[in-house]
Motif scaffolding. Structure first.
Motif, PDB file in Angstrom:
ATOM      1  N   SER A 143      18.589  15.109  67.688  1.00 59.28           N
ATOM      2  CA  SER A 143      18.202  16.503  67.901  1.00 59.28           C
ATOM      3  C   SER A 143      18.045  16.726  69.399  1.00 59.28           C
ATOM      4  N   ALA A 144      18.162  17.975  69.819  1.00 58.57           N
ATOM      5  CA  ALA A 144      18.022  18.308  71.234  1.00 58.57           C
ATOM      6  C   ALA A 144      17.326  19.652  71.342  1.00 58.57           C
ATOM      7  N   VAL A 145      16.349  19.738  72.251  1.00 51.26           N
ATOM      8  CA  VAL A 145      15.526  20.945  72.395  1.00 51.26           C
ATOM      9  C   VAL A 145      15.676  21.475  73.808  1.00 51.26           C
ATOM     10  N   ASP A 146      15.756  22.797  73.950  1.00 50.55           N
ATOM     11  CA  ASP A 146      15.652  23.395  75.287  1.00 50.55           C
ATOM     12  C   ASP A 146      15.031  24.772  75.162  1.00 50.55           C
ATOM     13  N   VAL A 147      14.286  25.155  76.174  1.00 51.14           N
ATOM     14  CA  VAL A 147      13.608  26.450  76.164  1.00 51.14           C
ATOM     15  C   VAL A 147      14.559  27.569  76.590  1.00 51.14           C
ATOM     16  N   SER A 148      15.654  27.196  77.266  1.00 50.96           N
ATOM     17  CA  SER A 148      16.569  28.207  77.804  1.00 50.96           C
ATOM     18  C   SER A 148      17.729  28.468  76.848  1.00 50.96           C
ATOM     19  N   PRO A 149      17.870  29.694  76.341  1.00 52.72           N
ATOM     20  CA  PRO A 149      19.000  30.002  75.452  1.00 52.72           C
ATOM     21  C   PRO A 149      20.344  29.809  76.161  1.00 52.72           C
ATOM     22  N   GLU A 150      20.377  30.093  77.475  1.00 52.89           N
ATOM     23  CA  GLU A 150      21.634  29.926  78.224  1.00 52.89           C
ATOM     24  C   GLU A 150      22.019  28.443  78.285  1.00 52.89           C
ATOM     25  N   ALA A 151      21.027  27.581  78.496  1.00 51.71           N
ATOM     26  CA  ALA A 151      21.303  26.142  78.516  1.00 51.71           C
ATOM     27  C   ALA A 151      21.765  25.684  77.135  1.00 51.71           C
ATOM     28  N   LEU A 152      21.103  26.169  76.081  1.00 51.90           N
ATOM     29  CA  LEU A 152      21.474  25.745  74.727  1.00 51.90           C
ATOM     30  C   LEU A 152      22.905  26.144  74.385  1.00 51.90           C
ATOM     31  N   ALA A 153      23.362  27.283  74.923  1.00 47.37           N
ATOM     32  CA  ALA A 153      24.746  27.706  74.668  1.00 47.37           C
ATOM     33  C   ALA A 153      25.717  26.712  75.311  1.00 47.37           C
ATOM     34  N   VAL A 154      25.367  26.213  76.499  1.00 46.28           N
ATOM     35  CA  VAL A 154      26.212  25.202  77.158  1.00 46.28           C
ATOM     36  C   VAL A 154      26.194  23.913  76.333  1.00 46.28           C
TER      37      VAL A 154
END
Ligand code: GLN
Length: 284
Positions: A143-154
């Motif tokens: 699993s991978a978590v990030d607070v930034s939606p832009e980062a998650l899209a990458v």
């Protein structure tokens, strides 16, 4: 003089090399024209269209202004894989290879007794750590978590190409992981001290500041690491490991945080430059 006057890709490379590093110039020509290094050598007379010349000119100007090459081409290599990157994510660093190597080692050990070890990467950015671990340990559930939606899209674009089974979650550290436990937690969080002069150098002003520093003025850079360490006991299975990448002078501070949360086997590991770069411990 502009590259517009260039006769072909070979001349365009030479002209760009007078303004920026020769390798960067070559990679930008290859990126704009869609050619290979071999094409540049074997067919230097291949013409550029007016659009390609203009695009190359613009990229060379941005590189001259200090923008990292990876943002100009939109890609960077990490551990033999090519990752898409944008200014929404940090550019992969060689020192992060250590975090991935250690993660793969602990996950592989765990897989001897647990068929599908659960791994989570906190603050995944472009996804390099989670995706490389998924490739190195195919039996793991990553699993991978990030607070930034832009980062998650990458990260999503990279995962789709390289490791589609990686589960991507939006949120602040453990927020989207309520009630879940993992065999391995890895993180390369923001750790550069806010106001560190380093943040003004080497293209760092072009990178997302929220991925580099915890933003606490006058702090020690450890705010995110404190949150990750304090939440880890609630989200690690017994015997599971927490591994965190940190700054060159933060190993002692991170070890202190780990011991305060009763981690065992607390230790640090050195990167290729001989700097303590990852610290971790095991939940008893
Ligand atoms: N190691 C990076 C640098 O010093 C910072 C990466 C991070 O903050 N996680 O530029």
């Amino acid at each position: 003089m502009t590259e517009r006057a260039a006769a072909g890709i070979g001349e365009a490379w030479r002209a760009a090399s007078r303004r920026i590093d020769r390798l960067d110039a070559r990679l930008l020509v290859e990126h704009v024209v869609g050619c290979t290094h071999a094409d540049l050598i074997a067919r230097p007379e291949t013409p550029l269209s007016a659009e390609q010349s203009a695009a190359l000119d613009a990229l060379v100007a941005r590189r001259t202004a200090g923008e990292p090459l990876a943002y100009l081409t939109g890609s960077a290599m990490f551990h033999d894989f090519e990752f898409h990157v944008s200014p929404a994510v940090l550019i992969p660093r060689p020192e992060t290879e250590l975090l991935v190597e250690l993660g793969a080692k602990f996950a592989t050990e765990r897989a001897r007794t647990c068929p599908a070890p659960r791994i989570v990467d906190l603050g995944t950015g472009s996804g390099i750590v989670a995706i490389t671990l998924a490739r190195l340990c195919p039996q793991a559930a990553v699993s991978a978590v990030d607070v930034s939606p832009e980062a998650l899209a990458v990260a999503a674009a990279n995962a789709a190409r390289l490791a589609p089974a990686v589960r991507l979650l939006a949120g602040d550290w453990y927020a989207p992981l309520s009630g879940e436990r993992f065999d391995l937690i890895v993180s390369n969080p923001p750790y550069v001290v806010s106001g560190d002069p380093h943040l003004a150098l080497n293209g760092l002003p072009f990178e997302p500041q929220g991925a580099l520093t915890d933003g606490v003025a006058g702090g020690d850079g450890l705010a995110c690491i404190r949150a990750i360490v304090s939440g880890a006991p609630m989200h690690l299975a017994a015997g599971g490991w927490l591994l965190i990448e940190h700054g060159y002078d933060q190993a002692a501070g991170v070890q202190t945080l780990l011991r305060a949360e009763n981690f065992s086997e607390v230790q640090s590991w050195q990167d290729l430059a001989g700097i303590d770069r990852v610290s971790g411990g095991r939940r008893i």
